[in-house]
Design a protein around this motif. Structure first.
Motif, PDB file in Angstrom:
ATOM      1  N   LEU A 150      -4.483  -6.295  -4.270  1.00 24.75           N
ATOM      2  CA  LEU A 150      -3.995  -4.974  -3.752  1.00 24.75           C
ATOM      3  C   LEU A 150      -2.592  -5.239  -2.481  1.00 24.75           C
ATOM      4  O   LEU A 150      -1.622  -4.960  -2.881  1.00 24.75           O
ATOM      5  CB  LEU A 150      -4.772  -4.019  -3.831  1.00 24.75           C
ATOM      6  N   GLY A 151      -3.848  -5.632  -1.348  1.00 23.54           N
ATOM      7  CA  GLY A 151      -3.009  -5.435  -0.277  1.00 23.54           C
ATOM      8  C   GLY A 151      -1.690  -6.829  -0.022  1.00 23.54           C
ATOM      9  O   GLY A 151      -0.502  -6.334   0.667  1.00 23.54           O
ATOM     10  N   GLY A 165       5.660  -7.995  -1.026  1.00 21.58           N
ATOM     11  CA  GLY A 165       6.377  -6.166  -0.846  1.00 21.58           C
ATOM     12  C   GLY A 165       6.691  -4.999  -2.461  1.00 21.58           C
ATOM     13  O   GLY A 165       8.006  -4.726  -2.657  1.00 21.58           O
ATOM     14  N   LEU A 166       6.030  -4.968  -3.630  1.00 22.03           N
ATOM     15  CA  LEU A 166       6.081  -4.074  -4.239  1.00 22.03           C
ATOM     16  C   LEU A 166       5.732  -3.016  -4.286  1.00 22.03           C
ATOM     17  O   LEU A 166       5.318  -2.299  -3.389  1.00 22.03           O
ATOM     18  CB  LEU A 166       4.781  -4.732  -5.821  1.00 22.03           C
ATOM     19  N   SER A 167       6.789  -1.521  -4.824  1.00 22.33           N
ATOM     20  CA  SER A 167       6.047  -1.087  -5.021  1.00 22.33           C
ATOM     21  C   SER A 167       5.065  -0.347  -5.213  1.00 22.33           C
ATOM     22  O   SER A 167       4.187  -0.707  -5.557  1.00 22.33           O
ATOM     23  CB  SER A 167       6.999   0.041  -6.200  1.00 22.33           C
ATOM     24  N   ARG A 168       4.993   0.898  -5.041  1.00 26.94           N
ATOM     25  CA  ARG A 168       3.530   1.775  -5.260  1.00 26.94           C
ATOM     26  C   ARG A 168       3.178   1.784  -6.346  1.00 26.94           C
ATOM     27  O   ARG A 168       2.610   1.390  -7.320  1.00 26.94           O
ATOM     28  CB  ARG A 168       4.298   3.475  -4.421  1.00 26.94           C
TER      29      ARG A 168
END
Length: 103
Positions: free
Chosen positions: A63-64, A71-74
């Motif tokens: 996930l990190g 740089g994926l969105s939340r």
């Protein structure tokens, strides 16, 4: 060979198990596809190792990686987290301790 075929050779039956449990839960087809995508990405991230044998920290690292390196969105990170929580809790019967934390 596509990712699903490679994964099935490495983790025989895992995607079928995921599919079976998703359908039992009556999730829609897009949820099934999304879960399979993130589970596949996670297993490839971990060099095709059996997710049942990986420590919980590997989920956090993945996930990190999605957040910091890709740089994926939340929203996308939350999708991945939900898919992996489903994998561990519903398919592998190994609850994640951090599942209630925010991604």
């Amino acid at each position: 060979m596509d990712n699903a075929e490679a994964l099935d050779q490495s983790q025989s039956g895992l995607l079928q198990q995921v599919r079976k449990i998703v359908r039992k839960q009556q999730f829609n087809i897009r949820t099934e596809q999304t879960y399979q995508h993130w589970i596949t990405q996670y297993i490839f991230f971990n060099d095709l190792k059996n997710p049942a044998s990986l420590p919980e920290n590997n989920v956090k690292e993945f996930l990190g990686y999605l957040a910091n390196q890709i740089g994926l969105s939340r929203a996308k990170i939350n999708q991945a987290k939900e898919a992996l929580t489903f994998l561990y809790e519903k398919v592998l019967n190994q609850p994640l301790n951090f599942a209630s934390e925010r991604a």
